[in-house]
Motif scaffolding. Structure first.
Motif, PDB file in Angstrom:
ATOM      1  N   ARG A  19      28.665  41.839  42.115  1.00 50.03           N
ATOM      2  CA  ARG A  19      29.850  42.148  41.304  1.00 50.03           C
ATOM      3  C   ARG A  19      31.035  42.543  42.170  1.00 50.03           C
ATOM      4  NH1 ARG A  19      26.168  44.685  37.615  1.00 50.03           N
ATOM      5  NH2 ARG A  19      26.646  46.742  38.476  1.00 50.03           N
ATOM      6  N   LYS A  20      30.753  43.129  43.307  1.00 52.59           N
ATOM      7  CA  LYS A  20      31.817  43.591  44.199  1.00 52.59           C
ATOM      8  C   LYS A  20      32.452  42.431  44.972  1.00 52.59           C
ATOM      9  CE  LYS A  20      32.409  46.905  48.021  1.00 52.59           C
ATOM     10  NZ  LYS A  20      33.435  47.752  47.393  1.00 52.59           N
ATOM     11  N   LEU A  21      31.653  41.427  45.329  1.00 57.83           N
ATOM     12  CA  LEU A  21      32.128  40.383  46.239  1.00 57.83           C
ATOM     13  C   LEU A  21      32.503  39.068  45.554  1.00 57.83           C
ATOM     14  CD1 LEU A  21      29.689  40.773  49.283  1.00 57.83           C
ATOM     15  CD2 LEU A  21      31.952  41.790  48.952  1.00 57.83           C
ATOM     16  N   LEU A  22      31.758  38.674  44.534  1.00 57.47           N
ATOM     17  CA  LEU A  22      31.964  37.347  43.948  1.00 57.47           C
ATOM     18  C   LEU A  22      33.187  37.335  43.051  1.00 57.47           C
ATOM     19  CD1 LEU A  22      28.257  36.432  43.168  1.00 57.47           C
ATOM     20  CD2 LEU A  22      29.628  35.851  45.180  1.00 57.47           C
ATOM     21  N   GLU A  23      33.986  36.269  43.167  1.00 57.83           N
ATOM     22  CA  GLU A  23      35.288  36.252  42.508  1.00 57.83           C
ATOM     23  C   GLU A  23      35.541  35.036  41.631  1.00 57.83           C
ATOM     24  OE1 GLU A  23      37.769  36.407  45.896  1.00 57.83           O
ATOM     25  OE2 GLU A  23      37.587  38.583  46.184  1.00 57.83           O
ATOM     26  N   ARG A  24      35.011  33.864  42.000  1.00 54.68           N
ATOM     27  CA  ARG A  24      35.386  32.652  41.274  1.00 54.68           C
ATOM     28  C   ARG A  24      34.156  31.830  40.908  1.00 54.68           C
ATOM     29  NH1 ARG A  24      36.393  31.830  46.652  1.00 54.68           N
ATOM     30  NH2 ARG A  24      35.493  29.948  47.578  1.00 54.68           N
ATOM     31  N   PRO A  25      34.230  31.084  39.796  1.00 47.84           N
ATOM     32  CA  PRO A  25      33.094  30.260  39.369  1.00 47.84           C
ATOM     33  C   PRO A  25      32.686  29.259  40.446  1.00 47.84           C
ATOM     34  CG  PRO A  25      34.730  30.412  37.632  1.00 47.84           C
ATOM     35  CD  PRO A  25      35.367  31.005  38.851  1.00 47.84           C
ATOM     36  N   GLY A  26      31.403  29.102  40.607  1.00 47.29           N
ATOM     37  CA  GLY A  26      30.891  28.140  41.573  1.00 47.29           C
ATOM     38  C   GLY A  26      30.888  28.613  43.004  1.00 47.29           C
ATOM     39  N   GLN A  27      31.417  29.791  43.277  1.00 47.50           N
ATOM     40  CA  GLN A  27      31.494  30.303  44.639  1.00 47.50           C
ATOM     41  C   GLN A  27      30.102  30.552  45.209  1.00 47.50           C
ATOM     42  OE1 GLN A  27      33.391  34.123  44.821  1.00 47.50           O
ATOM     43  NE2 GLN A  27      33.577  34.137  47.051  1.00 47.50           N
ATOM     44  N   GLN A  28      29.907  30.217  46.470  1.00 45.70           N
ATOM     45  CA  GLN A  28      28.677  30.527  47.187  1.00 45.70           C
ATOM     46  C   GLN A  28      29.058  31.329  48.419  1.00 45.70           C
ATOM     47  OE1 GLN A  28      26.028  27.271  47.983  1.00 45.70           O
ATOM     48  NE2 GLN A  28      25.434  27.113  45.849  1.00 45.70           N
ATOM     49  N   LEU A  29      28.802  32.625  48.370  1.00 50.35           N
ATOM     50  CA  LEU A  29      29.245  33.525  49.429  1.00 50.35           C
ATOM     51  C   LEU A  29      28.044  34.001  50.227  1.00 50.35           C
ATOM     52  CD1 LEU A  29      31.936  36.256  49.188  1.00 50.35           C
ATOM     53  CD2 LEU A  29      29.733  36.815  50.210  1.00 50.35           C
ATOM     54  N   ARG A  30      28.130  33.846  51.521  1.00 42.08           N
ATOM     55  CA  ARG A  30      27.059  34.311  52.399  1.00 42.08           C
ATOM     56  C   ARG A  30      27.373  35.743  52.825  1.00 42.08           C
ATOM     57  NH1 ARG A  30      24.170  30.694  56.969  1.00 42.08           N
ATOM     58  NH2 ARG A  30      23.729  29.564  55.047  1.00 42.08           N
TER      59      ARG A  30
END
Length: 732
Positions: A263-274
């Motif tokens: 919840r803190k890091l993810l911002e946009r639909p479809g995003q894949q954050l390492r």
């Protein structure tokens, strides 16, 4: 009246539409598909968490046709487009049937094929809104459908349709429908579930009864009428899941390992954050916390949090924000929640005193009752066990977490100086030092586990501070800032690793002991509302908080019995299961640290080897009254506001000035004027006292030595209606 649909389709087939739409490729459509969720990955690319970001619609990841159950595929074709595998985009049999039905005002299946419906899903201007499509839209839809049939295979058309079609409410695509409504993957849909799903395509907002009727008709067409038994009741439950505020079990196939950081890091639909997290460690820390809290349920404790940091890089390797299903407030992130720090701030206080050479690790501190005057009245600190140890060394006072020596040390350091040091370590306290007063030594300030653990990491890094990192793509590490003295940081770390120093309070064997070198401190806030354990090895820093998110007090839980077992278990795992040798190197002694063998007068403590800053080393430690007290004004306190009592005659009212640790010949200077000897009061050998008849206004009180040099000063204010001329002291 004959409706225009058949004529429109005929025109589209023979002449082409007035404004033809290009048919996109299947690979392009699949590539551009964006689920409503974003994905958090660990440092190695393993999926940790999926977090919904788009709140307008619910779309899960794209599923291939072979991952959709045969029952779902059969029901869709049978209900929506029986000649799907025979026509080339337009079903002329259905067109003729629709035209005949329009002529005689009878109900028919309709002429729109699955391919034509897909065309409407691929182009926004062809999508059916609240009203029927215009003639131009119908012509373009038919044209695009024929283009799709020429360039796409039938299985690709069916696969794209199942991933793009809207079912009910916010649910888009068969994956979201299956997970949310039925709690399973699309490959597991049975005949009745598939029939309900297909029935929703024609009537997404229909009542449960109407959806069940349509689904039953599909089941009868497929030759399984027995599946209609109890279907209306099941349909009502399915549709209730679709509108539930929280996801029910089975609504996601993704692991739920790091919801709070997601919840803190993810911002946009479809995003894949390492992220910087390590999935195996994240699992272990989560399990260790849950195991410990499961054994403490009878002590009124249900919440906790864990953070693990790499000392060198500042990368967060584990971020466990709550105990999950054990908690009644699982959404609260305990890693960043503000809670009282308890005794966990003491190492930074003693480091500051050692750094400024006011104390050494061998200094004797008085653990006896003390009353301190503050703006709010007398402050009377107590030890955790309500007992007093008498004279103890700083090493023992910190290792055994004695409260009164810490408060006496804060009198020396001053709350404001200590506050400024904590701010430099990234605590971001909300108030100033005078607001917290002497209770700041005992952790009255609210801190977060993340900031607290990172400050301990600064101790591990010889006083160098830098922010935490949670994203691998953040770039290079921020250059650290030297906040604390390297030598003093080493000495404090050595104390925190000393089992003997802890023995007075915790004994030699407890959950703070590890099989490798580690420095650790516990803390418990007022009324046992918060319980901490934070410590570090040469490679990692681990912080643990346990308590209740509601603020309810725990029952008979201390740092050693609450948070420490989790800390110990995670620290042991870090240095064993991960391939790190069990014997972690002891921190190297900085070049400026002096090691001396010391002896205490009257054997107050056992002889030992002690560490000192240059110029502070001693061999024989003797009892000297006031040796642990810095010269300072004890009362009034800085910023104090006093008010004259209107019911007491002014000449009967006094404020007693008090200074401690003063050299002989010292004097008071108030607002630039020396207070006469007549106002002085007899005190102890190292005290300077004076009773002053107050007058209204803002005042500056200065303590000077015999040569006129300023030793300390405070500003305070008096309010009341008394003439200044009546009480002004005589000039010297």
């Amino acid at each position: 009246m004959i409706r225009p649909l058949p004529a429109a389709l005929l025109a589209a087939a023979l002449l082409g539409p007035p404004a033809a739409q290009a048919a996109p490729g299947f690979a392009e459509v699949k590539r551009d598909f964006v689920p409503s969720e974003a994905s958090l990955l660990d440092r190695h690319g393993e999926l940790l968490q999926r977090q919904r970001v788009d709140m307008d619609q619910r779309k899960l990841s794209w599923v291939s046709l072979e991952d959709v159950s045969p029952a779902m595929r059969r029901s869709l074709v049978a209900s929506e487009d029986r000649r799907f595998y025979q026509h080339s985009g337009i079903d002329w049999n259905a067109v003729a049937a629709s035209a005949w039905g329009n002529l005689w005002h009878s109900r028919t299946r309709g002429a729109s094929t699955i391919t034509m419906q897909l065309a409407g899903l691929l182009h926004d201007d062809l999508r059916r809104k609240s009203n029927a499509r215009s003639l131009s839209q119908k012509l373009s839809q038919a044209w695009v459908a024929q283009g799709l049939e020429r360039s796409w295979r039938k299985d690709q058309i069916l696969e794209a349709y199942l991933n793009l079609v809207a079912f009910r409410g916010e649910l888009v695509g068969v994956h979201a429908l299956s997970r949310v409504m039925f709690g399973k993957h699309p490959s597991g849909l049975n005949e009745s579930e598939a029939a309900v799903a297909v029935a929703l395509i024609r009537g997404p907002n229909a009542t449960p009864r109407r959806v069940a009727e349509r689904a039953c008709a599909i089941l009868k067409d497929e030759g399984v009428p027995e599946q209609c038994q109890g279907l209306e009741g099941r349909t009502e439950l399915y549709l209730a899941r679709a509108t539930a505020r929280r996801d029910l079990p089975g609504a996601s196939d993704a692991p739920q390992l790091a919801p709070h950081l997601a919840r803190k890091l993810l911002e946009r639909p479809g995003q894949q954050l390492r992220s910087t997290l390590d999935a195996p460690l994240q699992r272990f820390a989560n399990q260790a916390l849950r195991r410990q809290l499961s054994g403490l349920v009878e002590r009124n404790i249900e919440d906790g949090a864990v953070i693990v940091i790499d000392n060198a890089s500042g990368e967060v390797l584990a971020w466990v924000g709550s105990s999950g299903s054990l908690s009644g407030a699982a959404d609260v992130d305990g890693v960043v929640a503000q809670r009282q720090a308890g005794s966990t701030l003491k190492p930074f206080l003693y480091e500051q005193a050692i750094e400024n050479r006011w104390l050494t690790a061998a200094s004797l501190l008085d653990d006896s009752p003390v009353n301190l005057a503050t703006t709010a009245g007398l402050y009377v600190p107590q030890n955790y066990d309500k007992q007093f140890k008498g004279l103890v060394s700083l090493r023992t006072a910190l290792g055994s977490s004695l409260n009164i020596p810490a408060v006496r040390t804060l009198v020396m350091v001053t709350p404001e100086r200590f506050f400024q040091r904590l701010q430099a370590l990234g605590f971001n306290l909300r108030e100033n030092g005078d607001y917290y007063g002497y209770s700041l030594a005992l952790g009255s300030a609210d801190v977060t586990l993340a900031n607290l653990a990172n400050a301990y990491r600064a101790l591990a890094n010889q006083g160098r501070y830098s922010p935490l990192r949670t994203r691998l793509e953040q770039g290079g590490a921020v250059r650290p800032v030297q906040v604390m003295n390297p030598e003093a940081s080493f000495i404090v770390g050595d104390i925190l690793s000393d089992r003997s120093a802890r023995a007075r309070t915790f004994g030699l064997e407890n959950a703070l002991a590890t099989r490798m070198w580690s420095a650790v401190k516990t803390g418990t806030s007022k009324d046992m509302r918060d319980n901490w354990c934070v410590g570090y090895s040469t490679r990692y820093t681990v912080g643990v908080w346990v308590g209740n998110a509601s603020g309810a007090p725990m029952w008979d839980v201390s740092g050693v019995t609450g948070a420490a077992p989790v800390w110990q278990e995670v620290m042991q795992y870090l240095h064993s299961a991960r391939g790190t040798p069990m014997k972690v190197a002891v921190p190297g002694t900085p070049a400026g640290v002096v090691a001396r063998t010391i002896h205490y007068q009257d054997q107050i403590e056992a002889s030992r080897t002690e560490y000192f800053l240059p110029g502070t080393a001693q061999d024989d430690i003797r009892v000297a009254r006031g040796a642990d007290i810095r010269t300072a004004i004890a009362y009034p306190t800085a910023g104090m506001l006093s008010a004259l009592d209107p019911d007491i005659p002014p000449q009967r009212q006094r404020i007693r000035f008090r200074a401690q640790g003063v050299p002989a010949g010292s004097r008071w200077v108030l607002d630039g004027k020396t207070i006469p000897e007549s106002m002085r009061v007899q005190g102890s050998r190292d005290e300077l006292l004076a009773d002053w008849m107050p007058w209204p206004g803002r005042h500056l009180l200065v303590l000077q030595d015999s040569a006129g040099a300023q030793l300390d000063s405070v500003r305070f204010e008096v309010r009341g209606a008394v003439e200044r001329a009546q009480v002004e002291p005589a000039r010297k």
